[in-house]
Design an enzyme around this catalytic site. Sequence first.
Site, PDB file in Angstrom:
ATOM      1  N   GLY A 103       7.289  -2.115  -2.291  1.00 58.99           N
ATOM      2  CA  GLY A 103       6.811  -0.922  -2.570  1.00 58.99           C
ATOM      3  C   GLY A 103       7.566  -0.110  -3.405  1.00 58.99           C
ATOM      4  O   GLY A 103       7.562  -0.099  -4.545  1.00 58.99           O
TER       5      GLY A 103
ATOM      6  N   CYS B 284       1.925   2.778   9.769  1.00 56.81           N
ATOM      7  CA  CYS B 284       2.269   4.244   9.273  1.00 56.81           C
ATOM      8  C   CYS B 284       3.002   5.022  10.259  1.00 56.81           C
ATOM      9  O   CYS B 284       2.567   5.082  11.510  1.00 56.81           O
ATOM     10  CB  CYS B 284       1.074   4.988   8.761  1.00 56.81           C
ATOM     11  SG  CYS B 284       1.326   6.470   8.189  1.00 56.81           S
TER      12      CYS B 284
ATOM     13  N   HIS C  10       7.290  -4.594   8.015  1.00 60.12           N
ATOM     14  CA  HIS C  10       8.429  -3.759   7.428  1.00 60.12           C
ATOM     15  C   HIS C  10       9.457  -3.729   8.556  1.00 60.12           C
ATOM     16  O   HIS C  10       9.181  -3.518   9.562  1.00 60.12           O
ATOM     17  CB  HIS C  10       7.615  -2.350   7.332  1.00 60.12           C
ATOM     18  CG  HIS C  10       8.695  -1.499   6.811  1.00 60.12           C
ATOM     19  ND1 HIS C  10       8.361  -0.054   6.483  1.00 60.12           N
ATOM     20  CD2 HIS C  10       9.775  -1.551   6.477  1.00 60.12           C
ATOM     21  CE1 HIS C  10       9.218   0.692   6.205  1.00 60.12           C
ATOM     22  NE2 HIS C  10      10.338  -0.225   6.028  1.00 60.12           N
TER      23      HIS C  10
ATOM     24  N   LYS D 244      -0.554  -4.941   8.498  1.00 55.90           N
ATOM     25  CA  LYS D 244       0.733  -4.568   8.006  1.00 55.90           C
ATOM     26  C   LYS D 244       1.128  -3.788   9.197  1.00 55.90           C
ATOM     27  O   LYS D 244       0.525  -2.748   9.654  1.00 55.90           O
ATOM     28  CB  LYS D 244       0.651  -3.877   6.699  1.00 55.90           C
ATOM     29  CG  LYS D 244       1.780  -3.283   6.383  1.00 55.90           C
ATOM     30  CD  LYS D 244       1.877  -3.001   4.907  1.00 55.90           C
ATOM     31  CE  LYS D 244       3.260  -2.160   4.632  1.00 55.90           C
ATOM     32  NZ  LYS D 244       3.302  -0.629   4.955  1.00 55.90           N
TER      33      LYS D 244
ATOM     34  N   PRO E  94       0.736  -1.127   0.061  1.00 55.96           N
ATOM     35  CA  PRO E  94      -0.097  -0.124  -0.079  1.00 55.96           C
ATOM     36  C   PRO E  94       0.875   1.225  -0.153  1.00 55.96           C
ATOM     37  O   PRO E  94       1.926   1.132   0.877  1.00 55.96           O
ATOM     38  CB  PRO E  94      -0.705  -0.022   1.407  1.00 55.96           C
ATOM     39  CG  PRO E  94       0.061  -1.091   2.102  1.00 55.96           C
ATOM     40  CD  PRO E  94       0.858  -1.815   1.148  1.00 55.96           C
ATOM     41  N   MET E  95       0.642   2.163  -1.019  1.00 55.51           N
ATOM     42  CA  MET E  95       1.327   3.388  -0.912  1.00 55.51           C
ATOM     43  C   MET E  95       0.510   4.522  -1.312  1.00 55.51           C
ATOM     44  O   MET E  95      -0.241   4.572  -2.223  1.00 55.51           O
ATOM     45  CB  MET E  95       2.668   3.266  -2.065  1.00 55.51           C
ATOM     46  CG  MET E  95       3.790   2.451  -1.583  1.00 55.51           C
ATOM     47  SD  MET E  95       4.949   2.385  -2.553  1.00 55.51           S
ATOM     48  CE  MET E  95       4.431   1.484  -4.029  1.00 55.51           C
TER      49      MET E  95
HETATM   50  C1  LIG Z   1       5.123   6.900  -1.141  1.00 54.91           C
HETATM   51  C2  LIG Z   1       4.660   6.160   0.018  1.00 54.91           C
HETATM   52  C3  LIG Z   1       3.491   5.851   0.425  1.00 54.91           C
HETATM   53  C4  LIG Z   1       3.271   4.668   1.563  1.00 54.91           C
HETATM   54  N1  LIG Z   1       1.907   4.817   1.831  1.00 54.91           N
HETATM   55  C5  LIG Z   1       1.632   3.711   2.628  1.00 54.91           C
HETATM   56  C6  LIG Z   1       0.129   3.287   2.957  1.00 54.91           C
HETATM   57  O1  LIG Z   1      -0.657   4.114   2.666  1.00 54.91           O
HETATM   58  N2  LIG Z   1       0.259   2.178   3.813  1.00 54.91           N
HETATM   59  C7  LIG Z   1       1.191   1.474   4.312  1.00 54.91           C
HETATM   60  O2  LIG Z   1       0.795   0.653   4.995  1.00 54.91           O
HETATM   61  N3  LIG Z   1       2.425   1.786   4.040  1.00 54.91           N
HETATM   62  C8  LIG Z   1       2.663   2.924   3.314  1.00 54.91           C
HETATM   63  N4  LIG Z   1       3.988   3.142   2.907  1.00 54.91           N
HETATM   64  C9  LIG Z   1       5.131   2.163   3.309  1.00 54.91           C
HETATM   65  C10 LIG Z   1       5.281   1.072   2.263  1.00 54.91           C
HETATM   66  O3  LIG Z   1       3.825   0.282   2.130  1.00 54.91           O
HETATM   67  C11 LIG Z   1       6.527   0.145   2.621  1.00 54.91           C
HETATM   68  O4  LIG Z   1       6.111  -0.258   3.847  1.00 54.91           O
HETATM   69  C12 LIG Z   1       7.760   0.884   2.707  1.00 54.91           C
HETATM   70  O5  LIG Z   1       7.739   1.677   1.586  1.00 54.91           O
HETATM   71  C13 LIG Z   1       8.863  -0.185   2.916  1.00 54.91           C
HETATM   72  O6  LIG Z   1       8.747  -0.931   1.695  1.00 54.91           O
HETATM   73  P1  LIG Z   1       9.759  -0.891   0.179  1.00 54.91           P
HETATM   74  O7  LIG Z   1      11.202  -0.726   0.802  1.00 54.91           O
HETATM   75  O8  LIG Z   1       9.585  -2.074  -0.683  1.00 54.91           O
HETATM   76  O9  LIG Z   1       9.304   0.568  -0.204  1.00 54.91           O
HETATM   77  C14 LIG Z   1       4.148   4.125   1.763  1.00 54.91           C
HETATM   78  C15 LIG Z   1       5.464   4.090   1.394  1.00 54.91           C
HETATM   79  C16 LIG Z   1       6.118   5.026   0.317  1.00 54.91           C
HETATM   80  C17 LIG Z   1       7.141   5.213  -0.124  1.00 54.91           C
END
Ligand SMILES: Cc1cc2nc3c(=O)[nH]c(=O)nc-3n(C[C@H](O)[C@H](O)[C@H](O)COP(=O)(O)O)c2cc1C
Length: 350
Positions: free
Chosen positions: A247, A121, A190, A160, A37-38
């Site tokens: 992500g 978050c 995470h 999560k 989720p992002m």
């Molecule tokens: C732009 C952005 C928005 C994000 N929004 C959310 C979100 O809405 N919900 C959530 O659980 N995590 C959110 N995250 C965290 C990501 O889901 C993920 O846990 C984190 O980026 C680490 O994973 P990665 O290294 O693969 O990016 C967000 C991360 C980014 C970069």
Amino acid sequence: MVFGYFREKNSNFANQINDVVKIDNIELGEFPLLLAPMEDVSDPPFRALCKEQGADVVYTEFVSSEGLIRNAAKSVMKLDIYEKERPVGIQIFGANLDSMLQTIDIVEKSNPDIIDINFGCPVKKVVSKGAGAGILKDVCLMEKLTAEMVKRTKLPITVKTRLGWDHESIKIVEVAERLQDVGCKAIAIHGRTRAQMYKGQADWKPIAAVKNNPRMHIPVFGNGDVDSPEKAVEMRDNYGLDGAMIGRASIGNPWFFKQVKHFFETGEYLPPISLEERVEAARRHLQMSIDWKGPVLGVFETRRHYTNYFKGIPHFKEYRTKMVTSDKPEDVFATFDEVLEKFADFQFSH
Ligand SMILES: Cc1cc2nc3c(=O)[nH]c(=O)nc-3n(C[C@H](O)[C@H](O)[C@H](O)COP(=O)(O)O)c2cc1C
């Protein structure tokens, strides 16, 4: 070698490497790749592109329970999902039990396959209300919210979260077990604490310890810093996790899922994604956004993706500027055509 340690000791996963992973009754293959989720990224057009390129499950960005129960248009729009995305999880956040239960009733009407709770978050305005990672300070409330939400719906509830509030208070093994015991159907972790925000490196060892707990039987997905096929292999083989949630590596690169899968199957890289494919993805992304949100918002909200689609092209600034300042869809589409012509000879690397 530290990785070997995890593999050898983890009898719980040693036999499961070739098992199909399931969230409740949803079969996801052997080592599923989940689109994380992002916020402002994981919208329906982007989720559709990732799904086409091999994502096994996709999640919406987090949706505020307080926004939903007040019928806030911005929150409600985030519940839009399309058949082609399935299986899809809608992620919600909040800390108030009543609101979260009402939210379940609202979210169910969108008919997702999964409802995911955001307990991770790190943003101040979220944690200050006790939501997101804020709840890591009150594991009893975390457990209670999860238990009640599980009772409220027949849909699988997943969670999560992060390793803990800070390094001193990591108890993710216990937390995960408690969530499982109240009916949570999968957990994505995470590998950072709230205190770390996005700094430093994600630590997958505590996630492996969750998986290693002989009492755990729900899928444990690893998240954080999977940005190459090799890292996905490491998460699978050396940490024994059930799948990887991806992500940032997918932003502007929805092909990441198929790149990882190809590497799993062959041990080799897919050829770099060509300019034609990139332009085509940008075009479709924009068109899907326009179809979903109309020309004004569609053009506006796709802008953040262009830099990544065309990353690596030298002297691209002029074209990027045109893409992110044009207000009319036809002007953006025309810029894509120009890019195709101008950089026809450019070779992308891996
Ligand atoms: C732009 C952005 C928005 C994000 N929004 C959310 C979100 O809405 N919900 C959530 O659980 N995590 C959110 N995250 C965290 C990501 O889901 C993920 O846990 C984190 O980026 C680490 O994973 P990665 O290294 O693969 O990016 C967000 C991360 C980014 C970069």
